[in-house]
Design an enzyme around this catalytic site. Structure first.
Site, PDB file in Angstrom:
ATOM      1  N   GLY A 115       0.834  -1.189   0.000  1.00 19.06           N
ATOM      2  CA  GLY A 115       0.000   0.000   0.000  1.00 19.06           C
ATOM      3  C   GLY A 115       0.873   1.245   0.000  1.00 19.06           C
ATOM      4  CB  CYS A 116       0.287   4.693  -1.164  1.00 17.55           C
ATOM      5  SG  CYS A 116      -1.370   5.017  -0.496  1.00 17.55           S
ATOM      6  CD1 TRP A 117      -2.345   5.605   3.276  1.00 16.46           C
ATOM      7  CD2 TRP A 117      -1.003   6.928   4.467  1.00 16.46           C
ATOM      8  NE1 TRP A 117      -2.920   6.848   3.320  1.00 16.46           N
ATOM      9  CE2 TRP A 117      -2.118   7.682   4.043  1.00 16.46           C
ATOM     10  CE3 TRP A 117      -0.018   7.552   5.225  1.00 16.46           C
ATOM     11  CZ2 TRP A 117      -2.287   9.031   4.348  1.00 16.46           C
ATOM     12  CZ3 TRP A 117      -0.180   8.900   5.547  1.00 16.46           C
ATOM     13  CH2 TRP A 117      -1.296   9.618   5.102  1.00 16.46           C
ATOM     14  CB  THR A 119       5.300   2.469   0.160  1.00 16.36           C
ATOM     15  OG1 THR A 119       4.714   1.356  -0.525  1.00 16.36           O
ATOM     16  CG2 THR A 119       6.589   2.853  -0.543  1.00 16.36           C
TER      17      THR A 119
END
Length: 314
Positions: A115-117, A119
């Site tokens: 997920g972006c968060w 990462t």
């Protein structure tokens, strides 16, 4: 010999971004389903099984369904949904997570895109846990703000649709049970779930992820320089992740959510106050880049034995 790629969910936000990064690459060949057949199970099954690598850009249930449609033992899968982020048998698609992770990915058949968060969070925290600067049982907090494209078509329409009047900034995940929390816990090496306080900003793309630390409260009271050195060593050879020199960070008075722009880079900063013994660790990335499409293409390159940064926007 070209590698056959099928993007299942190619018309979604992440799928379109991935296709843009794959365009014009002669070593890859995209399998495309006609628009009228996009929801036809037989056409999807054929495409899924014909591909060397499938990239899933689907809701969780649809991603699980797509995996079940693959009835051969050779097609490799990169799942950009949250369906398999902490599932057994799936390799976590963050090559920079720790030494040896890229090699594990190269030999994996089932890869789950981060997920972006997570990462941003893992890029900041995992090296410090490995270095012994953050104990496994330390209570860690992570916050920040993401562009609204991270919410997909529904949130984009909310912010950009006719008659929309979105706020400039809003907190969410107030129940402290966000879907990204399990992967943050599993791959960080922490034994306690991080306290996750996300927010959405009125910006299409980009994000800042922040982890504040009281260094003097940590065992051994590490210095700002110790934290920076651990992060710098972890990413010394990365072509994608950079750690700003302390002098550069010290000179900054602000950091914008669009800091890396529409790229696939991940920029890390250590903002420290040596008098108070406090630091703000910040990761700047594009939620659609290294936080989604860029990560999927990077993983594809690794699986296919191609240069890791091919097609990426750096």
């Amino acid at each position: 010999m070209t590698t056959q790629i099928f993007i299942d969910g190619a018309v979604g936000t992440t799928g379109l971004e991935i296709a843009e990064r794959l365009a014009g690459r002669p070593e890859l060949s995209l399998i495309v389903i006609d628009e009228k057949d996009r929801k036809d199970a037989r056409a999807r099954r054929a495409a899924l099984n014909d591909a060397d690598v499938v990239i899933l850009c689907l809701p969780d249930d649809a991603a699980r369904e797509a995996v079940a449609l693959i009835d051969n033992d050779r097609t490799r899968i990169i799942d950009a949904s949250t369906a398999h982020r902490v599932a057994d048998g799936w390799t976590y698609g963050f090559p920079e997570l720790e030494p040896g992770q890229a090699e594990r990915l190269a030999g994996a058949r089932f890869v789950t895109n981060p997920g972006c968060w997570p990462t941003g969070f893992l890029a900041l925290v995992r090296p410090l846990v490995l270095a012994g600067l953050i104990p496994a049982d330390w209570p860690v907090t992570v916050s920040g703000a993401s562009g609204y494209s991270g919410g997909g078509k529904a949130m984009i329409a909310e912010y950009e649709g006719a008659g929309s009047a979105p706020t400039g900034f809003r907190a969410y995940g107030l129940g402290l049970a966000h879907k990204h929390a399990p992967e943050m816990l599993r791959y960080s090496g922490l034994s306690l779930p991080p306290l996750f306080a996300p927010a959405v900003a009125n910006a299409y793309r980009g994000m800042l992820v922040e982890v504040p630390l009281h260094l003097r409260a940590l065992p051994g009271a590490p210095a700002v320089e110790d934290v920076h050195a651990a992060l710098t060593a972890a990413y010394a050879h990365s072509p994608i992740v950079s750690v700003a020199p302390l002098g550069e960070s010290d000179a900054l008075s602000q950091l914008h959510i669009e800091h890396v722009g529409a790229t696939d880079r991940l920029a890390l900063f250590v903002f420290g106050n040596r008098d108070t013994g406090q630091v703000r660790l910040v990761a700047a990335l594009d939620n659609l880049g290294k936080g989604a499409a860029g990560a999927a293409v990077q993983n594809l390159n690794i699986l296919a034995g191609l240069p890791e940064t091919a097609g990426l926007r750096l």
